[in-house]
Enzyme design. Structure first.
Site, PDB file in Angstrom:
ATOM      1  N   HIS A   1       8.646   7.575   2.114  1.00 25.80           N
ATOM      2  CA  HIS A   1       7.703   7.724   3.315  1.00 25.80           C
ATOM      3  C   HIS A   1       8.242   7.647   4.303  1.00 25.80           C
ATOM      4  O   HIS A   1       8.833   6.075   4.736  1.00 25.80           O
ATOM      5  CB  HIS A   1       6.567   7.082   3.580  1.00 25.80           C
ATOM      6  CG  HIS A   1       5.127   7.655   4.333  1.00 25.80           C
ATOM      7  ND1 HIS A   1       4.595   6.977   4.548  1.00 25.80           N
ATOM      8  CD2 HIS A   1       5.338   8.383   5.148  1.00 25.80           C
ATOM      9  CE1 HIS A   1       3.665   7.638   5.266  1.00 25.80           C
ATOM     10  NE2 HIS A   1       4.494   8.370   5.320  1.00 25.80           N
TER      11      HIS A   1
ATOM     12  N   MET B   1      -2.041  11.232   4.542  1.00 16.68           N
ATOM     13  CA  MET B   1      -2.446  10.063   5.911  1.00 16.68           C
ATOM     14  C   MET B   1      -3.651   9.814   5.679  1.00 16.68           C
ATOM     15  O   MET B   1      -4.443  10.548   6.813  1.00 16.68           O
ATOM     16  CB  MET B   1      -1.732   9.267   6.824  1.00 16.68           C
ATOM     17  CG  MET B   1      -0.054   9.802   6.860  1.00 16.68           C
ATOM     18  SD  MET B   1       0.827   8.940   6.213  1.00 16.68           S
ATOM     19  CE  MET B   1       0.017   7.120   6.682  1.00 16.68           C
TER      20      MET B   1
ATOM     21  N   HIS C   1       6.087   2.542  -2.679  1.00 16.64           N
ATOM     22  CA  HIS C   1       6.395   3.204  -1.915  1.00 16.64           C
ATOM     23  C   HIS C   1       7.253   2.364  -1.085  1.00 16.64           C
ATOM     24  O   HIS C   1       6.704   1.512  -0.747  1.00 16.64           O
ATOM     25  CB  HIS C   1       5.114   3.552  -1.365  1.00 16.64           C
ATOM     26  CG  HIS C   1       4.903   4.608  -0.361  1.00 16.64           C
ATOM     27  ND1 HIS C   1       4.925   5.546  -0.408  1.00 16.64           N
ATOM     28  CD2 HIS C   1       4.696   4.221   0.931  1.00 16.64           C
ATOM     29  CE1 HIS C   1       4.635   5.939   0.906  1.00 16.64           C
ATOM     30  NE2 HIS C   1       4.241   5.153   1.443  1.00 16.64           N
TER      31      HIS C   1
ATOM     32  N   MET D   1      10.169   3.456   8.700  1.00 15.61           N
ATOM     33  CA  MET D   1       9.736   3.462  10.205  1.00 15.61           C
ATOM     34  C   MET D   1      10.700   3.316  11.390  1.00 15.61           C
ATOM     35  O   MET D   1      11.511   2.323  10.970  1.00 15.61           O
ATOM     36  CB  MET D   1       8.594   2.738  10.112  1.00 15.61           C
ATOM     37  CG  MET D   1       7.283   2.670   9.087  1.00 15.61           C
ATOM     38  SD  MET D   1       6.129   2.062  10.260  1.00 15.61           S
ATOM     39  CE  MET D   1       4.914   1.793   8.495  1.00 15.61           C
TER      40      MET D   1
ATOM     41  N   ASP E   1       8.507   2.482   2.835  1.00 17.88           N
ATOM     42  CA  ASP E   1       8.286   3.126   4.227  1.00 17.88           C
ATOM     43  C   ASP E   1       8.780   3.005   5.260  1.00 17.88           C
ATOM     44  O   ASP E   1       9.451   1.310   5.365  1.00 17.88           O
ATOM     45  CB  ASP E   1       7.015   1.825   5.248  1.00 17.88           C
ATOM     46  CG  ASP E   1       5.403   2.972   4.217  1.00 17.88           C
ATOM     47  OD1 ASP E   1       5.298   3.627   4.033  1.00 17.88           O
ATOM     48  OD2 ASP E   1       4.546   2.133   3.373  1.00 17.88           O
TER      49      ASP E   1
ATOM     50  N   GLY F   1      -1.081  -0.877  -0.218  1.00 18.38           N
ATOM     51  CA  GLY F   1      -0.144  -2.081   0.063  1.00 18.38           C
ATOM     52  C   GLY F   1      -0.429  -3.495  -0.032  1.00 18.38           C
ATOM     53  O   GLY F   1      -0.746  -3.997  -0.499  1.00 18.38           O
TER      54      GLY F   1
ATOM     55  N   MET G   1       8.844   7.741   8.438  1.00 16.41           N
ATOM     56  CA  MET G   1       7.869   8.026   9.867  1.00 16.41           C
ATOM     57  C   MET G   1       9.206   7.427  10.182  1.00 16.41           C
ATOM     58  O   MET G   1       9.283   7.084  10.968  1.00 16.41           O
ATOM     59  CB  MET G   1       6.952   6.603   9.285  1.00 16.41           C
ATOM     60  CG  MET G   1       5.981   7.250   9.029  1.00 16.41           C
ATOM     61  SD  MET G   1       5.095   5.436   8.618  1.00 16.41           S
ATOM     62  CE  MET G   1       5.447   5.251   6.949  1.00 16.41           C
TER      63      MET G   1
ATOM     64  N   ASP H   1      -1.938   7.328   1.254  1.00 15.45           N
ATOM     65  CA  ASP H   1      -2.325   7.084   1.942  1.00 15.45           C
ATOM     66  C   ASP H   1      -2.888   5.706   3.011  1.00 15.45           C
ATOM     67  O   ASP H   1      -2.689   6.472   4.223  1.00 15.45           O
ATOM     68  CB  ASP H   1      -0.910   7.246   2.310  1.00 15.45           C
ATOM     69  CG  ASP H   1       0.581   5.898   2.830  1.00 15.45           C
ATOM     70  OD1 ASP H   1       0.043   4.700   2.803  1.00 15.45           O
ATOM     71  OD2 ASP H   1       1.555   6.009   2.866  1.00 15.45           O
TER      72      ASP H   1
ATOM     73  N   PHE I   1       0.554   1.403  10.335  1.00 19.94           N
ATOM     74  CA  PHE I   1       0.991  -0.202  10.017  1.00 19.94           C
ATOM     75  C   PHE I   1      -0.343  -0.030   9.118  1.00 19.94           C
ATOM     76  O   PHE I   1      -0.776   0.355   8.619  1.00 19.94           O
ATOM     77  CB  PHE I   1      -0.128  -0.694  11.092  1.00 19.94           C
ATOM     78  CG  PHE I   1       1.003  -0.890  12.195  1.00 19.94           C
ATOM     79  CD1 PHE I   1       1.768  -1.954  12.583  1.00 19.94           C
ATOM     80  CD2 PHE I   1       0.590  -0.307  13.613  1.00 19.94           C
ATOM     81  CE1 PHE I   1       2.818  -2.327  13.998  1.00 19.94           C
ATOM     82  CE2 PHE I   1       1.603  -0.017  14.702  1.00 19.94           C
ATOM     83  CZ  PHE I   1       2.476  -1.244  14.918  1.00 19.94           C
TER      84      PHE I   1
HETATM   85  C1  DX5 Z   1       1.349   3.199   6.869  1.00 18.26           C
HETATM   86  C2  DX5 Z   1       2.174   3.357   5.796  1.00 18.26           C
HETATM   87  C3  DX5 Z   1       1.227   2.536   4.090  1.00 18.26           C
HETATM   88  C4  DX5 Z   1       1.130   1.562   4.459  1.00 18.26           C
HETATM   89  C5  DX5 Z   1      -0.037   1.058   3.898  1.00 18.26           C
HETATM   90  O1  DX5 Z   1       2.347   3.527   8.144  1.00 18.26           O
HETATM   91  O2  DX5 Z   1       2.646   4.234   5.127  1.00 18.26           O
HETATM   92  O3  DX5 Z   1       2.015   2.943   3.159  1.00 18.26           O
HETATM   93  O4  DX5 Z   1       1.610   0.666   3.429  1.00 18.26           O
HETATM   94  O5  DX5 Z   1      -0.893   0.100   3.993  1.00 18.26           O
HETATM   95  P1  DX5 Z   1      -2.280  -0.195   3.802  1.00 18.26           P
HETATM   96  O6  DX5 Z   1      -2.473   0.095   1.673  1.00 18.26           O
HETATM   97  O7  DX5 Z   1      -1.992  -2.137   3.979  1.00 18.26           O
HETATM   98  O8  DX5 Z   1      -3.200   0.296   4.360  1.00 18.26           O
HETATM   99 ZN    ZN Z   2       2.988   5.091   3.523  1.00 21.42          ZN
END
Ligand code: DX5
Ligand code: ZN
Length: 223
Positions: free
Chosen positions: A64, A135, A31, A35, A33, A195, A66, A173, A141
């Site tokens: 993903h 979500m 996955h 951002m 992310d 994560g 964002m 997630d 984060f």
């Molecule tokens: C948050 C991300 C997640 C994040 C999850 O905005 O989209 O993918 O990495 O991390 P954990 O599993 O640590 O909550």
């Molecule tokens: Zn994510």
């Protein structure tokens, strides 16, 4: 009945992605992310890094996004050949057009909902997607606490998908651990992003299998 465990490299060592990818080779997808510091108050990386991750990874990339204006930027990510591209419902001007574009490029199309975002509009366009991301924390984060108040939305989505007969993956997630994955599986998720709980483990491969076993033992009976 399949479950998928997708470790999020947001929790990995950003200076050692090649080594970190090697620690999660038994997962289903990685996955990723993306951002942009606008849609969320955090910044990761963009196309160049994603392209390199796509070259290095032995498992598929699950993106993903964002970011603001995914209508403009998401197709370029799909063109890298990644397995799936998920954009946020709150950020897109035209989710159907974007999903069709992503699918035409060859990526699985996904739409993500923040904890406070209503499900109803997405239920009208489920057939345009391959996966839906609910979500379970505010995006931005890693390491946040799982928000159980999102579970009724996930359960409603699972009911709608079961009734529709569509083959859609339901992803969660945020804050997924060996404990919270049980609630998410029982509420209807089949794809689990994790994560911190994977990358902070001494043995990420063992942790992936723990998460997989916990999910399989509790996966929703309607799936
Ligand atoms: C948050 C991300 C997640 C994040 C999850 O905005 O989209 O993918 O990495 O991390 P954990 O599993 O640590 O909550
Ligand atoms: Zn994510």
């Amino acid at each position: 009945m399949a479950v998928r465990i997708n470790p999020s490299i947001l929790a990995a060592d950003f200076a050692n992605f090649e080594r970190e990818l090697g620690r999660i080779g038994t997962a289903d997808s990685v996955h990723v992310d993306i951002m942009d510091n606008h849609f969320v108050p955090n910044l990761t990386f963009g196309m160049a890094m994603t392209e390199r991750l796509q070259e290095l990874s032995t498992i598929p990339l699950d993106l993903h996004l964002m970011i603001e204006n995914p209508d403009r930027w998401a197709p370029g990510y799909a063109e890298l050949g990644v397995h799936s591209v998920t954009f946020h419902a709150e950020a897109t001007a035209d989710p159907v057009a974007l999903a069709r574009r992503l699918r035409s490029i060859g990526a699985r199309a996904g739409i993500a909902l923040k904890p406070g975002t209503a499900l109803a509009p997405v239920l009208e366009i489920l057939h345009e997607f391959d996966q839906i991301l609910v979500m379970t924390v505010e995006p931005g984060f890693g390491g946040q606490k799982f928000d159980a108040s999102t579970m009724p939305k996930l359960a409603e989505l699972r009911r709608a998908v079961s009734n529709s007969g569509l083959d859609l993956w339901l992803q969660v997630d945020g804050g997924i651990t060996e404990e919270t994955i049980i609630m998410a599986a029982e509420s209807g998720a089949d794809t689990f992003v994790a994560g911190s709980s994977v990358f902070r483990a001494d043995d990420p491969a063992a942790q992936i299998e723990h998460l997989r076993a916990a999910a399989l033992a509790h996966v929703h009976s309607n799936q």
